[in-house]
Design a protein around this motif. Structure first.
Motif, PDB file in Angstrom:
ATOM      1  N   PHE A 141       0.875  -1.172   0.000  1.00  0.00           N
ATOM      2  CA  PHE A 141       0.000   0.000   0.000  1.00  0.00           C
ATOM      3  C   PHE A 141       0.913   1.222   0.000  1.00  0.00           C
ATOM      4  O   PHE A 141       1.454   1.610   1.030  1.00  0.00           O
ATOM      5  CB  PHE A 141      -0.871  -0.057   1.259  1.00  0.00           C
ATOM      6  N   SER A 142       1.133   1.814  -1.177  1.00  0.00           N
ATOM      7  CA  SER A 142       2.233   2.772  -1.265  1.00  0.00           C
ATOM      8  C   SER A 142       2.062   3.679  -2.468  1.00  0.00           C
ATOM      9  O   SER A 142       0.992   3.755  -3.053  1.00  0.00           O
ATOM     10  CB  SER A 142       3.558   1.990  -1.345  1.00  0.00           C
ATOM     11  N   TYR A 237      -0.729  -4.749  -5.281  1.00  0.00           N
ATOM     12  CA  TYR A 237      -0.228  -3.388  -5.073  1.00  0.00           C
ATOM     13  C   TYR A 237      -1.421  -2.449  -5.043  1.00  0.00           C
ATOM     14  O   TYR A 237      -2.256  -2.453  -5.956  1.00  0.00           O
ATOM     15  CB  TYR A 237       0.728  -2.966  -6.184  1.00  0.00           C
ATOM     16  N   VAL A 238      -1.496  -1.619  -3.998  1.00  0.00           N
ATOM     17  CA  VAL A 238      -2.567  -0.640  -3.849  1.00  0.00           C
ATOM     18  C   VAL A 238      -1.956   0.756  -3.886  1.00  0.00           C
ATOM     19  O   VAL A 238      -1.114   1.089  -3.047  1.00  0.00           O
ATOM     20  CB  VAL A 238      -3.331  -0.851  -2.525  1.00  0.00           C
ATOM     21  N   LEU A 239      -2.353   1.555  -4.858  1.00  0.00           N
ATOM     22  CA  LEU A 239      -1.924   2.954  -4.876  1.00  0.00           C
ATOM     23  C   LEU A 239      -2.713   3.695  -3.808  1.00  0.00           C
ATOM     24  O   LEU A 239      -3.944   3.769  -3.862  1.00  0.00           O
ATOM     25  CB  LEU A 239      -2.149   3.578  -6.249  1.00  0.00           C
ATOM     26  N   THR A 279      -1.430  16.219  -8.511  1.00  0.00           N
ATOM     27  CA  THR A 279      -2.658  16.375  -9.277  1.00  0.00           C
ATOM     28  C   THR A 279      -3.281  15.009  -9.583  1.00  0.00           C
ATOM     29  O   THR A 279      -2.565  14.008  -9.698  1.00  0.00           O
ATOM     30  CB  THR A 279      -2.382  17.100 -10.602  1.00  0.00           C
ATOM     31  N   PRO A 280      -4.600  14.963  -9.741  1.00  0.00           N
ATOM     32  CA  PRO A 280      -5.237  13.701 -10.144  1.00  0.00           C
ATOM     33  C   PRO A 280      -4.695  13.153 -11.455  1.00  0.00           C
ATOM     34  O   PRO A 280      -4.624  11.927 -11.644  1.00  0.00           O
ATOM     35  CB  PRO A 280      -6.715  14.091 -10.256  1.00  0.00           C
ATOM     36  N   ALA A 281      -4.286  14.044 -12.368  1.00  0.00           N
ATOM     37  CA  ALA A 281      -3.752  13.574 -13.656  1.00  0.00           C
ATOM     38  C   ALA A 281      -2.447  12.815 -13.468  1.00  0.00           C
ATOM     39  O   ALA A 281      -2.212  11.786 -14.124  1.00  0.00           O
ATOM     40  CB  ALA A 281      -3.541  14.772 -14.588  1.00  0.00           C
ATOM     41  N   VAL A 282      -1.571  13.289 -12.575  1.00  0.00           N
ATOM     42  CA  VAL A 282      -0.314  12.584 -12.306  1.00  0.00           C
ATOM     43  C   VAL A 282      -0.604  11.241 -11.643  1.00  0.00           C
ATOM     44  O   VAL A 282      -0.010  10.211 -12.000  1.00  0.00           O
ATOM     45  CB  VAL A 282       0.606  13.447 -11.423  1.00  0.00           C
ATOM     46  N   ALA A 283      -1.530  11.237 -10.684  1.00  0.00           N
ATOM     47  CA  ALA A 283      -1.889   9.980 -10.026  1.00  0.00           C
ATOM     48  C   ALA A 283      -2.438   8.977 -11.032  1.00  0.00           C
ATOM     49  O   ALA A 283      -2.115   7.779 -10.990  1.00  0.00           O
ATOM     50  CB  ALA A 283      -2.908  10.239  -8.916  1.00  0.00           C
ATOM     51  N   VAL A 302      -4.704  -2.150  -7.607  1.00  0.00           N
ATOM     52  CA  VAL A 302      -5.891  -1.326  -7.381  1.00  0.00           C
ATOM     53  C   VAL A 302      -5.442   0.101  -7.087  1.00  0.00           C
ATOM     54  O   VAL A 302      -4.575   0.318  -6.236  1.00  0.00           O
ATOM     55  CB  VAL A 302      -6.736  -1.839  -6.195  1.00  0.00           C
ATOM     56  N   ASP A 303      -6.018   1.053  -7.804  1.00  0.00           N
ATOM     57  CA  ASP A 303      -5.877   2.468  -7.450  1.00  0.00           C
ATOM     58  C   ASP A 303      -7.052   2.786  -6.541  1.00  0.00           C
ATOM     59  O   ASP A 303      -8.204   2.858  -6.987  1.00  0.00           O
ATOM     60  CB  ASP A 303      -5.906   3.340  -8.703  1.00  0.00           C
ATOM     61  N   LEU A 304      -6.784   2.980  -5.257  1.00  0.00           N
ATOM     62  CA  LEU A 304      -7.851   3.149  -4.284  1.00  0.00           C
ATOM     63  C   LEU A 304      -8.377   4.585  -4.224  1.00  0.00           C
ATOM     64  O   LEU A 304      -9.363   4.853  -3.544  1.00  0.00           O
ATOM     65  CB  LEU A 304      -7.367   2.715  -2.897  1.00  0.00           C
TER      66      LEU A 304
END
Length: 344
Positions: A141-142, A237-239, A279-283, A302-304
């Protein structure tokens, strides 16, 4: 003048004591890790510095401490958000909420490391894997720290990425080289020029696409090693959800805390320091590279951020700062993660 932080999140004073740089614990290979056998009402660690997890009956577990059940365990790895900065007690970290409520089939061990990047997260597990029984679930989770240190200048990156406080490391190593150069000159040897050590804000890498690509490449390389080290476990892996990746408008308490942190910060505002990766775009770009890489490796991803965003309103106070959660935030993120990943 009294700070809103002390009124709204008094537990952060204990984290400041725990993270006192004058008491920093420097270790081979890892560079640094938490203070060992630390005791307080807010945070407690075992003999190696791992934070204790709390189970459904109040029992505790940790990697270098007591594991109360026979059978497999589960591991959640990451940096300070997994470690649980902001939680009012050990019982409110992600590992504890998973074990005690949302995925209680086996003990969850907290492998969070304050200020760690993906290299250190992997090393922490590698160096302590021998202490653990069978593992049936690993959640990494990172993400935020890897982008943050990925902006440091190229000469600090090396083959394994830059890390928090690496300027201090380079500075001390340069001092050691200088001592050796003085000794060498006395013996007639010539020494090279002094190398740069501490970077400034002007030195950071501005090509954010390059930063995202490098951080994703390193993370995926390390996930391959995670898979080899825990071959019996399901690896995901969880963003991590971060306030600015997740939503534009924040709960009133969050906005008060964010503004105050910016006002009292000696380094500068969050926007000045990290705005280009927040920014959300970078994420989304980072998440997509990780998603594609994990799919090729056969590792869950998963992108949480959008999932948690859909589960809250602008009135829900879940952050104590832009990266760490309140007790309610930790519980919510643990629940959403357990539901999304199908943890039992």
């Amino acid at each position: 003048m009294a700070l809103h932080r002390d009124e709204l999140t008094p537990q952060l004073q204990e984290y400041a004591r725990f993270d006192d740089r004058g008491e920093a614990r420097y270790l081979p290979y890892l560079m640094y890790f938490h203070r060992a056998d630390y005791r307080s009402e807010v945070i407690n660690t075992d003999r190696a510095g791992f934070r204790l997890s709390v189970g459904p009956d109040g029992e505790t577990a940790s990697a270098a401490g007591h594991i109360p059940r026979s059978g497999p365990v589960r591991v959640i790895s990451g940096s300070s958000t997994v470690m649980g900065i902001g939680a009012t007690s050990d019982a409110h970290t992600l590992a504890s909420r998973l074990w005690s409520r949302h995925a209680p089939a086996a003990p969850w061990l907290n492998f969070g490391g304050r200020c760690y990047n993906s290299t250190q997260e992997l090393l922490l597990f590698t160096l302590h894997r021998h202490l653990l029984p069978e593992i049936d679930e690993v959640v990494v989770f990172s993400g935020l720290n890897d982008l943050t240190v990925g902006r440091l200048p190229e000469w600090q990156q090396g083959d394994h990425g830059a890390f928090w406080f690496c300027g201090e490391y380079f500075e001390k190593m340069e001092e050691l080289r200088a001592e050796n150069r003085r000794a060498a000159r006395k013996s007639g040897f010539r020494s090279g020029p002094r190398r740069p050590t501490i970077s400034t804000h002007d030195d950071v890498r501005r090509d954010i696409a390059q930063v995202v690509d490098a951080a994703a490449t390193l993370t995926l390389r390390h996930l391959e090693s995670w898979r080899l080290l825990a071959p019996t476990a399901r690896l995901t892996y969880v963003l991590q959800p971060m306030a600015l990746w997740m939503r534009e408008r924040h709960a009133p308490q969050e906005q008060v805390l964010f503004d105050e942190i910016d006002r009292i910060s000696k380094l500068g505002t969050w926007e000045a320091l990290y705005g280009d990766i927040s920014t959300p775009a970078v994420a989304a770009a980072f998440a997509e590279k990780l998603r594609q890489g994990c799919e090729k490796l056969g590792i869950g991803f998963v992108d949480l951020n959008p999932v948690v965003a859909a589960a809250v309103t602008e009135k829900d106070w879940i952050y104590v700062d832009r990266a760490h959660y309140t007790d309610e935030g930790y519980d919510l993120v643990a629940k959403v993660m357990a539901d999304t990943l199908g943890l039992s």
